[in-house]
Scaffold this active site. Structure first.
Site, PDB file in Angstrom:
ATOM      1  N   TYR A  60       0.871  -1.123  -0.077  1.00 25.68           N
ATOM      2  CA  TYR A  60       0.122   0.064  -0.172  1.00 25.68           C
ATOM      3  C   TYR A  60       0.895   1.053   0.069  1.00 25.68           C
ATOM      4  O   TYR A  60       1.726   1.386   0.701  1.00 25.68           O
ATOM      5  CB  TYR A  60      -0.984   0.110   1.348  1.00 25.68           C
ATOM      6  CG  TYR A  60      -1.602   1.293   1.225  1.00 25.68           C
ATOM      7  CD1 TYR A  60      -3.030   1.189   0.517  1.00 25.68           C
ATOM      8  CD2 TYR A  60      -1.339   2.545   1.854  1.00 25.68           C
ATOM      9  CE1 TYR A  60      -3.725   2.445   0.285  1.00 25.68           C
ATOM     10  CE2 TYR A  60      -2.204   3.613   1.747  1.00 25.68           C
ATOM     11  CZ  TYR A  60      -3.625   3.515   1.058  1.00 25.68           C
ATOM     12  OH  TYR A  60      -3.884   4.777   0.938  1.00 25.68           O
ATOM     13  N   TRP A  92       1.279   5.596  -2.090  1.00 26.67           N
ATOM     14  CA  TRP A  92       0.855   6.479  -2.787  1.00 26.67           C
ATOM     15  C   TRP A  92       1.823   6.569  -4.190  1.00 26.67           C
ATOM     16  O   TRP A  92       1.330   6.763  -5.335  1.00 26.67           O
ATOM     17  CB  TRP A  92       0.848   7.858  -2.413  1.00 26.67           C
ATOM     18  CG  TRP A  92      -0.724   8.235  -1.945  1.00 26.67           C
ATOM     19  CD1 TRP A  92      -1.186   7.699  -1.176  1.00 26.67           C
ATOM     20  CD2 TRP A  92      -1.403   9.515  -2.342  1.00 26.67           C
ATOM     21  NE1 TRP A  92      -2.558   8.228  -1.217  1.00 26.67           N
ATOM     22  CE2 TRP A  92      -2.626   9.356  -2.083  1.00 26.67           C
ATOM     23  CE3 TRP A  92      -1.084  10.508  -3.533  1.00 26.67           C
ATOM     24  CZ2 TRP A  92      -3.617  10.179  -1.958  1.00 26.67           C
ATOM     25  CZ3 TRP A  92      -2.197  11.119  -3.543  1.00 26.67           C
ATOM     26  CH2 TRP A  92      -3.260  11.271  -3.102  1.00 26.67           C
TER      27      TRP A  92
HETATM   28  N1  LIG Z   1      -2.777   8.903  11.967  1.00 26.96           N
HETATM   29  C1  LIG Z   1      -2.998   8.618  10.853  1.00 26.96           C
HETATM   30  N2  LIG Z   1      -2.410   7.900  10.031  1.00 26.96           N
HETATM   31  C2  LIG Z   1      -2.789   8.005   8.567  1.00 26.96           C
HETATM   32  C3  LIG Z   1      -3.755   8.841   8.177  1.00 26.96           C
HETATM   33  C4  LIG Z   1      -4.430   9.698   8.918  1.00 26.96           C
HETATM   34  O1  LIG Z   1      -5.118  10.373   8.471  1.00 26.96           O
HETATM   35  N3  LIG Z   1      -3.976   9.630  10.507  1.00 26.96           N
HETATM   36  N4  LIG Z   1      -3.882   8.988   6.892  1.00 26.96           N
HETATM   37  C5  LIG Z   1      -3.842   7.486   5.986  1.00 26.96           C
HETATM   38  C6  LIG Z   1      -3.960   7.907   4.366  1.00 26.96           C
HETATM   39  S1  LIG Z   1      -5.253   8.553   4.021  1.00 26.96           S
HETATM   40  C7  LIG Z   1      -2.976   7.404   3.598  1.00 26.96           C
HETATM   41  S2  LIG Z   1      -3.383   7.634   2.268  1.00 26.96           S
HETATM   42  C8  LIG Z   1      -1.565   7.008   4.022  1.00 26.96           C
HETATM   43  C9  LIG Z   1      -0.339   7.185   3.273  1.00 26.96           C
HETATM   44  O2  LIG Z   1       0.497   6.395   3.468  1.00 26.96           O
HETATM   45  P1  LIG Z   1       1.828   5.990   2.048  1.00 26.96           P
HETATM   46  O3  LIG Z   1       0.966   6.204   0.656  1.00 26.96           O
HETATM   47  O4  LIG Z   1       2.186   4.818   2.587  1.00 26.96           O
HETATM   48  O5  LIG Z   1       2.613   7.358   2.474  1.00 26.96           O
HETATM   49  P2  LIG Z   1       3.842   8.086   1.469  1.00 26.96           P
HETATM   50  O6  LIG Z   1       4.547   8.711   2.339  1.00 26.96           O
HETATM   51  O7  LIG Z   1       3.087   8.701   0.563  1.00 26.96           O
HETATM   52  O8  LIG Z   1       4.538   6.706   1.057  1.00 26.96           O
HETATM   53  C10 LIG Z   1       4.933   6.618  -0.196  1.00 26.96           C
HETATM   54  C11 LIG Z   1       6.301   6.208  -0.193  1.00 26.96           C
HETATM   55  O9  LIG Z   1       6.660   5.868  -1.456  1.00 26.96           O
HETATM   56  C12 LIG Z   1       7.657   6.390  -2.022  1.00 26.96           C
HETATM   57  N5  LIG Z   1       7.846   6.243  -3.409  1.00 26.96           N
HETATM   58  C13 LIG Z   1       7.313   7.489  -4.176  1.00 26.96           C
HETATM   59  N6  LIG Z   1       7.476   7.279  -5.527  1.00 26.96           N
HETATM   60  C14 LIG Z   1       8.136   6.002  -5.579  1.00 26.96           C
HETATM   61  C15 LIG Z   1       8.699   5.061  -6.770  1.00 26.96           C
HETATM   62  O10 LIG Z   1       8.397   5.755  -7.719  1.00 26.96           O
HETATM   63  N7  LIG Z   1       9.296   4.216  -6.462  1.00 26.96           N
HETATM   64  C16 LIG Z   1       9.318   3.545  -5.250  1.00 26.96           C
HETATM   65  N8  LIG Z   1       9.936   2.355  -5.061  1.00 26.96           N
HETATM   66  N9  LIG Z   1       9.110   4.246  -4.086  1.00 26.96           N
HETATM   67  C17 LIG Z   1       8.474   5.351  -4.232  1.00 26.96           C
HETATM   68  C18 LIG Z   1       8.042   7.649  -1.110  1.00 26.96           C
HETATM   69  O11 LIG Z   1       9.533   7.753  -0.881  1.00 26.96           O
HETATM   70  C19 LIG Z   1       7.379   7.009   0.092  1.00 26.96           C
HETATM   71  O12 LIG Z   1       8.367   6.590   1.070  1.00 26.96           O
HETATM   72  O13 LIG Z   1      -1.481   7.174   5.641  1.00 26.96           O
HETATM   73  C20 LIG Z   1      -2.520   7.028   6.293  1.00 26.96           C
HETATM   74  N10 LIG Z   1      -2.073   7.060   7.855  1.00 26.96           N
HETATM   75  N1  LIG Z   2      -1.096  18.763   1.963  1.00 29.93           N
HETATM   76  C1  LIG Z   2      -1.783  17.509   1.992  1.00 29.93           C
HETATM   77  N2  LIG Z   2      -2.930  17.345   1.530  1.00 29.93           N
HETATM   78  C2  LIG Z   2      -3.574  15.790   1.516  1.00 29.93           C
HETATM   79  C3  LIG Z   2      -2.696  14.996   1.800  1.00 29.93           C
HETATM   80  C4  LIG Z   2      -1.321  15.023   2.506  1.00 29.93           C
HETATM   81  O1  LIG Z   2      -0.682  14.120   2.769  1.00 29.93           O
HETATM   82  N3  LIG Z   2      -0.851  16.350   2.481  1.00 29.93           N
HETATM   83  N4  LIG Z   2      -3.190  13.700   1.773  1.00 29.93           N
HETATM   84  C5  LIG Z   2      -4.330  13.337   0.770  1.00 29.93           C
HETATM   85  C6  LIG Z   2      -5.018  12.168   1.357  1.00 29.93           C
HETATM   86  S1  LIG Z   2      -4.173  10.774   0.903  1.00 29.93           S
HETATM   87  C7  LIG Z   2      -6.319  12.111   1.846  1.00 29.93           C
HETATM   88  S2  LIG Z   2      -7.074  10.693   1.928  1.00 29.93           S
HETATM   89  C8  LIG Z   2      -6.927  13.336   2.037  1.00 29.93           C
HETATM   90  C9  LIG Z   2      -7.595  13.041   3.645  1.00 29.93           C
HETATM   91  O2  LIG Z   2      -8.581  14.187   3.708  1.00 29.93           O
HETATM   92  P1  LIG Z   2      -9.408  14.205   5.112  1.00 29.93           P
HETATM   93  O3  LIG Z   2      -9.374  12.869   5.587  1.00 29.93           O
HETATM   94  O4  LIG Z   2     -10.689  15.162   4.805  1.00 29.93           O
HETATM   95  O5  LIG Z   2      -8.183  14.985   5.838  1.00 29.93           O
HETATM   96  P2  LIG Z   2      -7.763  15.326   7.399  1.00 29.93           P
HETATM   97  O6  LIG Z   2      -6.815  16.352   7.323  1.00 29.93           O
HETATM   98  O7  LIG Z   2      -7.469  14.049   8.114  1.00 29.93           O
HETATM   99  O8  LIG Z   2      -9.026  15.876   7.984  1.00 29.93           O
HETATM  100  C10 LIG Z   2      -9.736  17.196   7.461  1.00 29.93           C
HETATM  101  C11 LIG Z   2     -10.244  17.735   8.719  1.00 29.93           C
HETATM  102  O9  LIG Z   2     -11.210  16.981   9.251  1.00 29.93           O
HETATM  103  C12 LIG Z   2     -11.374  17.727  10.794  1.00 29.93           C
HETATM  104  N5  LIG Z   2     -12.122  16.325  11.569  1.00 29.93           N
HETATM  105  C13 LIG Z   2     -11.172  15.364  12.076  1.00 29.93           C
HETATM  106  N6  LIG Z   2     -11.965  14.562  12.857  1.00 29.93           N
HETATM  107  C14 LIG Z   2     -13.287  14.909  12.647  1.00 29.93           C
HETATM  108  C15 LIG Z   2     -14.230  14.582  13.415  1.00 29.93           C
HETATM  109  O10 LIG Z   2     -14.677  13.641  14.115  1.00 29.93           O
HETATM  110  N7  LIG Z   2     -15.542  15.425  13.267  1.00 29.93           N
HETATM  111  C16 LIG Z   2     -15.468  16.775  12.465  1.00 29.93           C
HETATM  112  N8  LIG Z   2     -16.489  17.510  12.095  1.00 29.93           N
HETATM  113  N9  LIG Z   2     -14.236  17.028  11.822  1.00 29.93           N
HETATM  114  C17 LIG Z   2     -13.185  16.332  11.926  1.00 29.93           C
HETATM  115  C18 LIG Z   2     -10.163  18.146  11.299  1.00 29.93           C
HETATM  116  O11 LIG Z   2     -10.214  19.257  11.800  1.00 29.93           O
HETATM  117  C19 LIG Z   2      -9.290  18.042   9.889  1.00 29.93           C
HETATM  118  O12 LIG Z   2      -8.479  19.118   9.625  1.00 29.93           O
HETATM  119  O13 LIG Z   2      -5.956  14.483   2.205  1.00 29.93           O
HETATM  120  C20 LIG Z   2      -5.286  14.493   0.744  1.00 29.93           C
HETATM  121  N10 LIG Z   2      -4.664  15.874   0.801  1.00 29.93           N
HETATM  122 MO   LIG Z   3      -5.478   8.845   1.603  1.00 27.13          MO
END
Ligand SMILES: Nc1nc2c(c(=O)[nH]1)N[C@H]1C(S)=C(S)[C@@H](COP(=O)(O)OP(=O)(O)OC[C@H]3O[C@@H](n4cnc5c(=O)[nH]c(N)nc54)[C@H](O)[C@@H]3O)O[C@H]1N2
Ligand SMILES: Nc1nc2c(c(=O)[nH]1)N[C@H]1C(S)=C(S)[C@@H](COP(=O)(O)OP(=O)(O)OC[C@H]3O[C@@H](n4cnc5c(=O)[nH]c(N)nc54)[C@H](O)[C@@H]3O)O[C@H]1N2
Ligand SMILES: [Mo]
Length: 766
Positions: A114, A116
């Site tokens: 898993y 990005w």
């Molecule tokens: N506590 C908490 N945890 C969360 C979340 C949260 O809201 N709260 N959000 C979750 C969500 S929504 C997501 S999507 C995940 C994201 O979790 P990940 O997608 O696992 O996070 P990234 O840091 O984007 O990891 C991508 C990795 O791929 C590597 N990479 C990039 N391009 C390439 C490539 O071309 N080749 C290779 N081999 N490697 C590459 C980068 O260096 C990086 O280390 O985290 C989740 N974790």
């Molecule tokens: N800059 C940046 N942008 C990103 C990403 C990143 O790593 N960096 N990751 C991308 C990815 S993979 C994803 S999945 C999306 C995730 O998108 P989201 O899941 O929407 O992102 P979050 O920042 O976790 O949460 C958005 C807001 O929800 C509010 N919130 C949290 N819990 C609660 C709750 O229980 N109730 C209410 N009402 N509000 C709450 C918080 O105040 C927070 O600022 O973001 C994407 N955009």
């Molecule tokens: Mo995500």
């Protein structure tokens, strides 16, 4: 002699850009000319591409080099690394793959991988990992995602499809023209709209909000923080306790029914199960009427506010939107289902500018006017083992092989994993309860990673293969959330001895005798052309002429026009539910699901309900852990990607991540601005720098994700990675999503010497 400057079209998840190269180095990333609000994250790229943190050569963990698959997995994260040649590294990977497949079967290889990866779709590392492992006999894969995995498995039962959560919702043109009231649960944090999975040519959300505001749309933000209100939006803020939105929504619906102003006709003609839900709302099933007064005690939102908002929403054309964060929480099914039920009671579903949507500011491009045509994509092939686990259950699987678990009506058993293969993701970023993952990580015999940088993931692998960045290869990218597709020209020679993931897998497939099955006879440029031409055929079939490949490649991009007619979600269903049924068992919106009832899950009953999460401010454990920790997405990076880059480190305070805390909570703990603090609970502890924020609801603290995991032991993570604190349990047996946003903690000032953060330094390699 002046240095020659060269320019190449390129793309990242944070936007399209021109790579500016001088003297063989990336010196600048100029935003795409048509981008109305480019992301600053582009500024982090030049230094990171040439960073000392790059993995330069294949490397093997010393203990693994000595003892191979019999090495002590507990040394992962502590051992140092020995550089080896590509031949030695590939031979080791190949023989391990063969050994594990023949001794234990292909399902003993965990290849979910898993993450990005890149915006480029050919070199998308996770897809390539799946193609490679599938062609070689298969693996154990992962289903769903961390982003909206709960919605993905719930919404098909309720509205017949999860595509609305991918961004296919009533578009902004319809909102500006028809919406009067826009209620955003989880707010509209623009920082998240920097990102589109697959990249984008434009960042229109800020502009769309402005346009809607100018057209007279009134915005209400329901969230624990004022920071979820974009500057200039002039939105009304309703602070709420985290994880309680379902109670608020159900009480709004109850209030509509009590006043007799709910849209009874719509609930009868377009929904099933209204009577069962009403029995629950009116207290006939459990003796508790779900009144605004009841919700006030849970959400800490005044009953009068709940009642008035319900009435206001019934009177004006209303759009409800739920941030994805709401479902990334324990029992996260409930707010999404409750929001759909509330929207049905308001009666605006399928009307221009009305109804329900998901994630308007969770990602760039949600609600973009767009054509529904496939973007560029690569197929990953079929997994011959069929073995798959819900994505967030990785630690459970590693710790408990053979244990039964339930998921969406099925009972399965966790496979016994002997080898982990990861490329393009960082489990030591994404997984909850990292101390628990770290214990589980010791169990497999061999762990292989392809990485660009020495991330915490790379530092916990046995064999590390250096991957190129997108700048070092040719590719094509884009997404259905955007109307552009981009050429990505190779701008640099591979840094160090790094190779493209595609080439690494091609050589390994050749060693295994299945190169043809993996490559299908195509090299890099033949694949780029093939992906473009498949996409172009889809464009053509829907009446759009895109340029031929060579013209596209020269120009650097191609685009399709915005559709002329605004898209309204469920418009045809509203007009004629018999002719345009939803893909639910009843063909209608299911406020009560017989199918879910049949599963018999107490943690996800057959209608939306208020189910208290295991940890929230009203739970008994809050007496000991009085603060709710939210872990939003980081503003200066994408997850953990390029944590050492400028836009990320600029937001750190003395090299540590910033924890937002309310003035009340800071004062009662003797915490001052920028003090070093320990954030802790029974699962772990981390250090962070306190930032006192008067716009934050007391009782709530916020620590963004993304700091590279840096812990010598389970007692203390020193960099500010919140996943040492989060809870690693599935949202429910129905969807088994990530419960990242449900965690209680305590915070205290750190009065000892500050431990050094070492993870952004080059690791020990010999
Ligand atoms: N506590 C908490 N945890 C969360 C979340 C949260 O809201 N709260 N959000 C979750 C969500 S929504 C997501 S999507 C995940 C994201 O979790 P990940 O997608 O696992 O996070 P990234 O840091 O984007 O990891 C991508 C990795 O791929 C590597 N990479 C990039 N391009 C390439 C490539 O071309 N080749 C290779 N081999 N490697 C590459 C980068 O260096 C990086 O280390 O985290 C989740 N974790
Ligand atoms: N800059 C940046 N942008 C990103 C990403 C990143 O790593 N960096 N990751 C991308 C990815 S993979 C994803 S999945 C999306 C995730 O998108 P989201 O899941 O929407 O992102 P979050 O920042 O976790 O949460 C958005 C807001 O929800 C509010 N919130 C949290 N819990 C609660 C709750 O229980 N109730 C209410 N009402 N509000 C709450 C918080 O105040 C927070 O600022 O973001 C994407 N955009
Ligand atoms: Mo995500």
């Amino acid at each position: 002699m002046s240095e020659k400057i060269r320019r190449f079209p390129s793309l990242s998840h944070w936007g399209a850009f021109t790579a500016v190269v001088a003297g063989g180095r990336l010196v600048d990333c100029e935003p795409f000319a048509h981008d109305s609000a480019p992301s600053g994250i582009l500024r982090s790229m030049p230094a990171m591409v040439h960073s000392p943190l790059r993995v330069n050569r294949p490397a093997i963990r010393r203990g693994w080099l000595r003892d191979r698959h019999l090495s002590d997995g507990g040394e992962r994260g502590r051992d140092d690394y020995v550089e080896v040649s590509w031949d030695v590294a590939l031979a080791a990977v190949h023989s391990e793959l063969q050994r594990v497949r023949s001794e234990y079967g292909s399902e003993a290889i965990f290849g979910g991988s898993y993450g990005w990866s890149s915006a480029g779709r050919l070199h998308h590392a996770r897809t390539q990992t799946h193609r490679f492992l599938n062609a070689g006999g298969g693996c154990t894969n992962q289903a769903g995602n961390y982003s909206w995995g709960t919605a993905q498995f719930l919404l098909p039962h309720v509205i017949g499809s999860y595509t609305p959560v991918t961004g296919r919702v009533t578009d902004w043109n319809s909102v500006a023209a028809h919406t009067r009231l826009f209620i955003a649960f989880g707010g509209m944090p623009l920082r998240n709209t920097q990102i589109t999975s697959g990249g984008a040519g434009d960042h229109p959300v800020a502009g769309q909000l402005e346009r809607a505001r100018a057209a007279g749309v009134e915005f209400v933000v329901i969230s624990p923080t004022r920071r979820d209100i974009p500057a200039g939006l002039d939105a009304r803020w309703i602070p709420i306790r985290p994880n309680t939105d379902a109670a608020l929504m159900l009480a709004m619906m109850q209030a509509l029914i009590a006043d007799g102003i709910h849209d009874e006709a719509f609930l009868r003609t377009h929904c099933v199960g209204f009577d069962a839900l009403r029995d629950y709302l009116e207290g006939r099933t459990d003796g508790i009427p779900k009144t605004p007064e009841w919700a006030q005690a849970i959400c800490d939102v005044p009953a009068t506010v709940i009642r008035e908002l319900a009435r206001q929403a019934r009177d004006a054309r209303t759009m409800l939107t739920c941030a994805w964060s709401l479902q990334r929480a324990h029992r996260g099914e409930q707010p999404y289902w409750a929001c759909i039920a509330l929207a049905a009671a308001l009666g605006h579903i399928g009307m221009p500018g009305g109804g329900v949507a998901f994630g308007h500011a969770s990602m760039n491009g949600v609600g973009n006017p767009r054509m529904e045509i496939a973007g560029p994509a690569l197929e990953s092939g079929r997994n011959p083992t069929g073995s798959v686990i819900p994505v967030a259950r990785v630690t459970d699987m590693l710790l408990h092989p053979g244990q039964a678990y339930e998921f969406n009506g099925r009972e399965s058993v966790y496979p016994d994993i002997k080898m982990v293969y990861w490329a393009g993701g960082n489990p030591f970023h994404h997984q909850q309860d990292l101390n628990r993952l770290n214990r589980a990580w010791a169990r497999p015999q061999t762990i292989i990673a392809h990485e660009i940088w020495w991330t915490p993931m790379a530092r916990r692998a046995d064999i590390v293969l250096p991957a190129t960045t997108t700048l070092e290869r040719n590719d094509i990218g884009g997404s259905t959330r955007d109307r552009y597709v981009f050429a990505m020209h190779q701008a640099l020679a591979p840094v160090g001895d790094s190779r493209n993931d595609f080439d690494i897998y091609r050589e390994l497939a050749a060693l295994g005798g299945y190169e043809q099955a993996y490559t299908e006879g195509r090299d890099e440029m033949a694949w780029v052309r093939h992906i473009y031409e498949s996409m172009n055929k889809a464009w053509h079939d829907s009446g759009h002429e895109a340029p031929g490949f060579d013209a596209f490649w020269d120009q650097g991009y191609a685009s399709i026009p915005e559709p002329e007619r605004p898209f309204v979600l469920f418009e045809d269903f509203r007009q004629d539910p018999a002719a345009h049924p939803l893909r639910t068992p009843s063909g209608r919106i299911e406020l009560y699901s017989e199918k879910i009832a049949g599963f018999g899950y107490a943690d996800c009953p057959p209608h939306p309900a208020w189910l208290a999460p295991a940890e929230w401010l009203g739970s008994p454990v809050a007496a000991r852990w009085p603060l709710h920790l939210l872990t939003p997405q980081p503003a200066g990076k994408l997850h953990s990607q390029m944590d050492g880059g400028k836009t990320s480190t600029d937001l750190k305070i003395n090299g540590r991540e910033a924890l937002l805390i309310s003035p009340e909570d800071a004062e009662s703990r003797g915490i001052g601005q920028h003090d070093l603090v320990k954030v802790y609970n029974d699962r772990g502890a981390c250090l962070a720098a306190a930032v006192i924020d008067a716009g934050l609801k007391p009782g709530v603290v916020m620590l963004p994700t993304g700091a590279w995991f840096d812990a010598a032991d389970e007692r203390l993570e020193v960099h500010g990675n919140p996943n040492v604190l989060t809870m690693d349990v599935g949202t429910s047996r129905l969807t088994q999503g990530s419960s990242a946003q449900s965690a209680l903690v305590e915070v205290a000032r750190w009065n000892e010497a500050a431990p050094v953060v070492r993870v952004l330094e080059t690791p020990a390699i010999t």
